[in-house]
Design an enzyme around this catalytic site. Structure first.
Site, PDB file in Angstrom:
ATOM      1  N   CYS A  33       0.823  -1.218   0.000  1.00 43.79           N
ATOM      2  CA  CYS A  33       0.000   0.000   0.000  1.00 43.79           C
ATOM      3  C   CYS A  33       0.857   1.269   0.000  1.00 43.79           C
ATOM      4  O   CYS A  33       1.619   1.500   0.931  1.00 43.79           O
ATOM      5  CB  CYS A  33      -0.904  -0.065   1.232  1.00 43.79           C
ATOM      6  N   CYS A  36       0.219   3.724   2.860  1.00 45.78           N
ATOM      7  CA  CYS A  36       0.753   3.132   4.100  1.00 45.78           C
ATOM      8  C   CYS A  36       2.241   3.448   4.233  1.00 45.78           C
ATOM      9  O   CYS A  36       2.726   3.760   5.324  1.00 45.78           O
ATOM     10  CB  CYS A  36       0.566   1.615   4.106  1.00 45.78           C
TER      11      CYS A  36
END
Length: 108
Positions: A33, A36
């Site tokens: 991600c 993230c």
């Protein structure tokens, strides 16, 4: 550089977060991600700034799928704040450090 945030598994989550006391901040993330990865250093900085007032942990949703399901994490990153083992706040997506710290402080 000292790490303030530890990646934890299901068992550690159970003992540290669900059965813990005080404020715990958990970043539910995935290694693939992009947001993230952007949040990781910000989360680390927030942990450093907050210090001993709260514990900071990270949970890899791909390694702890049941945990992610249990807490309704469908989008990453999701940062949840727990107080005495109970979820009290949830932030989804990338957010600046100050916003994370303000959310933590509002739950004391």
């Amino acid at each position: 550089m000292e790490k303030f945030v530890k990646i934890i598994n299901d068992e550690e989550f159970n003992s540290k977060i669900e059965n813990g006391s005080g404020i715990a901040v958990v970043d539910f993330f995935a290694t693939w991600c992009g947001p993230c990865k952007m949040l990781a250093p910000v989360f680390e900085e927030a942990a450093k700034d907050v210090g001993n007032k709260a514990s900071f942990s990270k949970v890899d949703i791909d390694q702890c799928l049941e945990l992610a399901r249990k807490y309704g994490v469908s989008t990453v990153p999701t940062v949840m704040i727990f107080k005495d083992g109970k979820p009290v706040d949830k932030m989804v997506g990338f957010m600046p450090k100050q916003q994370i710290i303000e959310k933590i402080n509002s739950n004391f």
